[in-house]
Design an enzyme around this catalytic site. Structure first.
Site, PDB file in Angstrom:
ATOM      1  N   ASP A 146      31.190 -41.518 -12.193  1.00  0.00           N
ATOM      2  CA  ASP A 146      30.289 -42.548 -11.680  1.00  0.00           C
ATOM      3  C   ASP A 146      28.825 -42.231 -12.004  1.00  0.00           C
ATOM      4  O   ASP A 146      28.494 -41.196 -12.580  1.00  0.00           O
ATOM      5  CB  ASP A 146      30.500 -42.702 -10.175  1.00  0.00           C
ATOM      6  N   GLY A 171      29.556 -26.415 -14.820  1.00  0.00           N
ATOM      7  CA  GLY A 171      30.048 -25.925 -16.100  1.00  0.00           C
ATOM      8  C   GLY A 171      30.067 -24.411 -16.102  1.00  0.00           C
ATOM      9  O   GLY A 171      29.460 -23.764 -15.255  1.00  0.00           O
ATOM     10  N   GLU A 194      29.026 -31.174  -4.724  1.00  0.00           N
ATOM     11  CA  GLU A 194      28.875 -30.205  -5.810  1.00  0.00           C
ATOM     12  C   GLU A 194      30.082 -29.268  -5.781  1.00  0.00           C
ATOM     13  O   GLU A 194      30.428 -28.710  -4.739  1.00  0.00           O
ATOM     14  CB  GLU A 194      27.598 -29.369  -5.634  1.00  0.00           C
TER      15      GLU A 194
END
Length: 283
Positions: A146, A171, A194
């Site tokens: 999104d 990442g 997160e």
């Protein structure tokens, strides 16, 4: 071990001393490997529960992370056009040369403002709102990334996952031994949440808005008292919470510490609220 894997493993061992004649075959092996990752033929993490050493069923192919890091070492920054301005980077954009037939072949919808770097795989049926997907990531079929969400390098997103607006999926390239973030099938990750540091979110789990998960975050099951770290069990509904802190030296109560709380397992009502509208996936 494939020929390209052997070349990449060898190059990695003396990566700081690569010279002249050995560079072309290394570049060729790295480029071919990233093209396979881009096409979804290889992925940094695979669900292989029968393999020894699997973590919650997942095995990490570290040599693919080495290929990504070698790509950065072997290439220079170049000027590349993207939208209204130029950029200066080493990794081209996945769809920079695509036209309508190639997009139809890819089978995913990409809204203006979405950015995907080469080496990331986007499966058919995915919807990309204005978002960012980094090199080495894998986004499986039927998922939605999104608006203003980010999918970090080598992160793995399963089928029919909704990554809500402003969410950060971390990442990982260095340290090399670190595992990527894995979001299994049918998960819902709420807005501004997160997930980082190799956390695995089990199938069908729901993370509420603003939940933060890292490798050291305590995830407490309110009903059983079980505490997890780095792993959300399948079909858990997770919200933000706090745990009592240690008393201060003067005996006064210490500050509470952040934790995540499993409040229940996913039920039909929760699934109805978090499902992705099928109309959004239509072409």
């Amino acid at each position: 071990m494939s020929a390209n894997q052997a070349i990449i493993e060898s190059a990695w061992e003396h990566r700081n001393n690569l010279t002249g004649t050995e560079l072309p075959p290394i570049k060729e092996a790295v480029t071919a490997t990233l093209q396979e990752m881009d096409a979804g033929q290889r992925r940094v993490a695979e669900y292989r529960p029968d393999q020894p050493g699997a973590v919650h069923g997942w095995v990490v192919n570290q040599w693919l992370k080495k290929a990504v890091l070698l790509y950065f070492k072997l290439h220079d920054n170049v000027c590349m056009a993207s939208g209204p301005q130029n950029h200066f980077d080493k990794v081209p954009l996945k769809t920079s040369q695509w036209e309508a037939p190639r997009f139809r072949e890819g089978g995913f919808r990409m809204v203006p403002g979405a950015t995907v770097r080469a080496g990331a795989h986007i499966a058919p049926g995915v919807v990309l709102m204005p978002s960012f997907v980094n090199i080495g990531a894998f986004v499986d079929s039927g998922s939605m990334i999104d608006t203003w969400a980010t999918v970090g390098s080598c992160a793995q997103i399963g089928k029919n996952v909704h990554i809500s607006g402003g969410t950060g999926i971390g990442g990982v390239l260095e340290p090399l031994q670190a595992n990527p973030v894995i979001i299994e099938d049918e998960c819902f990750i709420g807005a501004r949440a997160e997930v980082a540091e190799g956390v695995i979110v089990g199938r069908g789990a729901v993370l509420s808005m603003g939940v933060f998960l890292g490798a050291s975050t305590r995830i407490v099951n309110r009903e059983t008292g079980a505490i997890y770290q780095g792993y959300v069990p399948p079909y858990s509904v997770v919200v933000s919470g706090t745990m009592p802190g240690k008393p201060l030296p003067n005996g006064q109560p210490g500050p509470n510490l952040y934790c995540a709380v499993i409040v229940k397992t996913v039920d039909a009502q929760t699934r109805a609220k978090t499902g992705i509208n099928e109309l959004l996936r239509e072409f």
